[in-house]
Enzyme design. Structure first.
Site, PDB file in Angstrom:
ATOM      1  N   TYR A 189       0.851  -1.205   0.000  1.00 33.55           N
ATOM      2  CA  TYR A 189       0.000   0.000   0.000  1.00 33.55           C
ATOM      3  C   TYR A 189       0.872   1.234   0.000  1.00 33.55           C
ATOM      4  O   TYR A 189       1.840   1.319   0.763  1.00 33.55           O
ATOM      5  CB  TYR A 189      -0.935   0.018   1.226  1.00 33.55           C
ATOM      6  CG  TYR A 189      -2.369   0.022   0.759  1.00 33.55           C
ATOM      7  CD1 TYR A 189      -2.942   1.205   0.279  1.00 33.55           C
ATOM      8  CD2 TYR A 189      -3.113  -1.141   0.691  1.00 33.55           C
ATOM      9  CE1 TYR A 189      -4.227   1.210  -0.220  1.00 33.55           C
ATOM     10  CE2 TYR A 189      -4.390  -1.136   0.186  1.00 33.55           C
ATOM     11  CZ  TYR A 189      -4.957   0.046  -0.271  1.00 33.55           C
ATOM     12  OH  TYR A 189      -6.212   0.053  -0.785  1.00 33.55           O
TER      13      TYR A 189
ATOM     14  N   GLU B 267      -0.367   4.908  -0.555  1.00 34.01           N
ATOM     15  CA  GLU B 267      -1.104   6.164  -0.792  1.00 34.01           C
ATOM     16  C   GLU B 267      -0.154   7.355  -0.672  1.00 34.01           C
ATOM     17  O   GLU B 267       0.685   7.400   0.223  1.00 34.01           O
ATOM     18  CB  GLU B 267      -2.239   6.301   0.223  1.00 34.01           C
ATOM     19  CG  GLU B 267      -3.403   5.386  -0.103  1.00 34.01           C
ATOM     20  CD  GLU B 267      -4.563   5.528   0.874  1.00 34.01           C
ATOM     21  OE1 GLU B 267      -4.415   6.228   1.884  1.00 34.01           O
ATOM     22  OE2 GLU B 267      -5.597   4.919   0.617  1.00 34.01           O
TER      23      GLU B 267
ATOM     24  N   ASP C  86      -6.778  13.332 -25.093  1.00 33.25           N
ATOM     25  CA  ASP C  86      -6.862  11.943 -24.617  1.00 33.25           C
ATOM     26  C   ASP C  86      -6.308  11.051 -25.733  1.00 33.25           C
ATOM     27  O   ASP C  86      -6.973  10.796 -26.730  1.00 33.25           O
ATOM     28  CB  ASP C  86      -8.324  11.607 -24.310  1.00 33.25           C
ATOM     29  CG  ASP C  86      -8.512  10.158 -23.861  1.00 33.25           C
ATOM     30  OD1 ASP C  86      -7.556   9.368 -23.977  1.00 33.25           O
ATOM     31  OD2 ASP C  86      -9.627   9.829 -23.420  1.00 33.25           O
TER      32      ASP C  86
ATOM     33  N   THR D 160      -4.616   5.760 -21.682  1.00 31.93           N
ATOM     34  CA  THR D 160      -4.468   4.421 -21.137  1.00 31.93           C
ATOM     35  C   THR D 160      -3.026   3.996 -21.394  1.00 31.93           C
ATOM     36  O   THR D 160      -2.303   4.633 -22.170  1.00 31.93           O
ATOM     37  CB  THR D 160      -5.387   3.417 -21.848  1.00 31.93           C
ATOM     38  OG1 THR D 160      -5.098   3.484 -23.250  1.00 31.93           O
ATOM     39  CG2 THR D 160      -6.857   3.735 -21.619  1.00 31.93           C
TER      40      THR D 160
ATOM     41  N   LYS E 170      -3.070   0.036 -24.638  1.00 31.64           N
ATOM     42  CA  LYS E 170      -3.525  -0.081 -26.028  1.00 31.64           C
ATOM     43  C   LYS E 170      -2.286  -0.133 -26.926  1.00 31.64           C
ATOM     44  O   LYS E 170      -1.499  -1.062 -26.788  1.00 31.64           O
ATOM     45  CB  LYS E 170      -4.517   1.034 -26.330  1.00 31.64           C
ATOM     46  CG  LYS E 170      -5.788   0.893 -25.445  1.00 31.64           C
ATOM     47  CD  LYS E 170      -6.835   1.953 -25.682  1.00 31.64           C
ATOM     48  CE  LYS E 170      -8.017   1.761 -24.740  1.00 31.64           C
ATOM     49  NZ  LYS E 170      -9.021   2.832 -24.860  1.00 31.64           N
TER      50      LYS E 170
ATOM     51  N   ARG F 265      -2.827  -2.766 -17.870  1.00 29.56           N
ATOM     52  CA  ARG F 265      -4.092  -2.032 -17.778  1.00 29.56           C
ATOM     53  C   ARG F 265      -3.860  -0.892 -16.823  1.00 29.56           C
ATOM     54  O   ARG F 265      -3.624  -1.104 -15.625  1.00 29.56           O
ATOM     55  CB  ARG F 265      -5.207  -2.910 -17.191  1.00 29.56           C
ATOM     56  CG  ARG F 265      -5.634  -4.118 -17.990  1.00 29.56           C
ATOM     57  CD  ARG F 265      -6.118  -3.775 -19.349  1.00 29.56           C
ATOM     58  NE  ARG F 265      -7.462  -3.321 -19.435  1.00 29.56           N
ATOM     59  CZ  ARG F 265      -8.360  -3.820 -20.304  1.00 29.56           C
ATOM     60  NH1 ARG F 265      -8.052  -4.833 -21.098  1.00 29.56           N
ATOM     61  NH2 ARG F 265      -9.555  -3.312 -20.385  1.00 29.56           N
TER      62      ARG F 265
HETATM   63  C1  PLP Z   1      -9.990   3.294 -24.001  1.00 31.47           C
HETATM   64  C2  PLP Z   1     -10.254   4.741 -23.834  1.00 31.47           C
HETATM   65  C3  PLP Z   1     -10.574   5.300 -22.593  1.00 31.47           C
HETATM   66  C4  PLP Z   1     -10.912   4.475 -21.374  1.00 31.47           C
HETATM   67  O1  PLP Z   1      -9.997   3.639 -20.921  1.00 31.47           O
HETATM   68  P1  PLP Z   1     -10.393   2.474 -19.870  1.00 31.47           P
HETATM   69  O2  PLP Z   1      -9.060   1.977 -19.491  1.00 31.47           O
HETATM   70  O3  PLP Z   1     -11.228   1.512 -20.625  1.00 31.47           O
HETATM   71  O4  PLP Z   1     -11.123   3.124 -18.751  1.00 31.47           O
HETATM   72  C5  PLP Z   1     -10.693   6.677 -22.496  1.00 31.47           C
HETATM   73  N1  PLP Z   1     -10.539   7.460 -23.568  1.00 31.47           N
HETATM   74  C6  PLP Z   1     -10.269   6.965 -24.788  1.00 31.47           C
HETATM   75  C7  PLP Z   1     -10.109   7.897 -25.948  1.00 31.47           C
HETATM   76  C8  PLP Z   1     -10.134   5.593 -24.970  1.00 31.47           C
HETATM   77  O5  PLP Z   1      -9.878   5.114 -26.192  1.00 31.47           O
END
Ligand code: PLP
Length: 416
Positions: A55, A57, A201, A227, A230, A236
């Site tokens: 942990y 925090e 994003d 993220t 991807k 994750r």
């Molecule tokens: C995949 C994605 C997210 C969310 O990600 P999670 O890990 O599924 O919560 C947010 N914004 C965009 C543009 C995404 O492609």
């Protein structure tokens, strides 16, 4: 009963068997869901390590629990590598995933009810960019821009007009189903004009940005979220990169604003992925993702499959199947039976409902991670067109599934 500390196969053969079967599936099929990938084996090791047990925090040097010497070092490594990889002032690696990273940004810059703006889901945006069913649309006064009806590209004129009317505190740009380059500079002009914070994003494309095959939002967007699992091929997880002036607000929003203890195994995985993303091998991987997408797009076009915007600049292809007279879900389910896994997806100005839309969405990151190239993309294009034109032909689907499996056997799937 086995001892509590026995290995998985002894403790729970049911779960062990499901994991084994999933590894087999990920090996035997062509995975075309553009948000998915094969995480590096090194990342998987870190995620399953004893870092899970700690942990921590707070942030390095300012924790609320003792015993942080190794955790601080791991987190500082991840932060330092991301800062140099992307060329940013500050990085926060604690968001549990992409959605919590975005929620932290709202918390950093907005009070409940404040105006915000993002790309609509129907045009390729994400739920967390202000959609009505998401907290981002429920707790904030959200307006959404879209794409032009003429060419399905982002409608900057409409976005600028909307921004002037609404004066949003933050503007999200970034997509989940948009096959073209994002013009971050144009978004930055709009944000500057109305005094909004621009948030890029880059969840889908962070690997392409790191690999230098998509323009970077750095220098245009004051805040960048992503993220890490991807195109980046990490665990994750989520990250927020930002200018120095926003560092404090972002860190406070993530902790204690939104979350408790960070997932330290994930943090180590992000450090590893950031190290690998700086290599020439990764640059070649990112380039191959884009090259493969272009070859697959051409193969589909040559068989009369319509593509939204007519092609792709990135890792993603959005097929509009209306001219083939096949609903997206029917096509996706038939493709799955043929060993080709994608998802059904709305196309811009879709005349069908989101749960039964007109398109399918494809991506090349996972296939490229297996080392597949142009020859495999051409074969795939032919298989896909054959399936789309014959969704009810069970014998054909079974034959293609066999051929897909045979081809996959020549390209080991990382970690499977
Ligand atoms: C995949 C994605 C997210 C969310 O990600 P999670 O890990 O599924 O919560 C947010 N914004 C965009 C543009 C995404 O492609």
């Amino acid at each position: 009963m086995p001892a509590l500390d026995a290995p998985l196969a002894e403790v729970d053969a049911t779960v062990a068997d499901l994991i084994r079967k999933e590894a087999q599936r990920q090996h035997d099929v062509l995975r075309l869901i553009p948000s998915e990938n094969y995480a590096y084996p090194a990342v998987m090791e870190a995620c399953g390590s004893v870092l899970n047990n700690k942990y921590s925090e707070g942030y390095a040097g300012k924790r609320y629990y003792e015993g942080q010497a190794n955790i601080d070092a791991v987190e500082e490594l991840a932060i330092g590598r991301l800062k140099s990889l992307f060329g940013v002032d500050h990085a926060n690696v604690q968001p549990y995933s992409g959605s919590p990273a975005n929620l932290a940004v709202y918390l950093a810059f907005c009070a409940a009810g404040d105006p915000v703006m993002g790309l609509s889901l129907a045009a390729g945006g994400h739920l967390t960019h202000g959609h009505g069913v998401s907290i981002s649309g429920k707790y904030f006064d959200s307006v959404q821009y879209g794409v032009r009806e003429s060419d399905h590209r982002i409608d900057f004129d409409a976005a600028a007009k909307l921004a002037r009317e609404k004066r949003p505190k933050i503007i999200f740009c970034g997509t989940t189903a948009y096959p073209r380059v994002i013009d971050f500079a144009r978004f930055a002009e709009i944000a500057a004009e109305v005094g909004a914070v621009l948030v890029a994003d880059i969840s889908h494309i962070s690997g392409l940005v790191a690999g230098g095959v998509h323009p970077s939002p750095v220098g245009h967007a004051e805040v960048i979220t992503s993220t890490t699992h991807k195109t980046f091929r990490g665990p994750r997880g989520g990250m927020i990169l930002c200018d120095a002036k926003h560092a404090k607000a972002i860190d406070r929003a993530v902790f204690p604003g939104l979350q408790g203890g960070p997932h330290n195994g994930t943090t180590a995985g992000i450090a590893i992925a950031a190290k690998l993303a700086a290599t020439s091998d990764f640059k070649a991987y990112a380039q191959a993702i884009v090259d493969n997408a272009k070859v697959l797009a051409e193969a589909l076009l040559s068989r009369g499959v319509d593509l939204v915007t007519g092609g792709t600049d990135n890792h993603l292809i959005l097929c509009d199947l209306r001219s083939k007279d096949v609903p997206g879900k029917v096509a996706a389910q038939a493709l799955d039976r043929a060993g080709i896994v994608c998802n059904y997806n709305s196309v811009p100005f879709d005349t069908r409902k989101p749960f039964d839309p007109s398109g399918i969405r494809l991506g090349t990151p996972a296939m490229t991670a297996r080392g597949m190239g142009a020859d495999e993309m051409k074969r795939l294009g032919t298989w896909m067109a054959d399936v789309i034109e014959n969704t009810g032909d069970d014998a054909l689907l079974a034959r293609i599934a066999g051929e897909v499996k045979e081809m996959c056997s020549h390209f080991p799937a990382p970690g499977c």
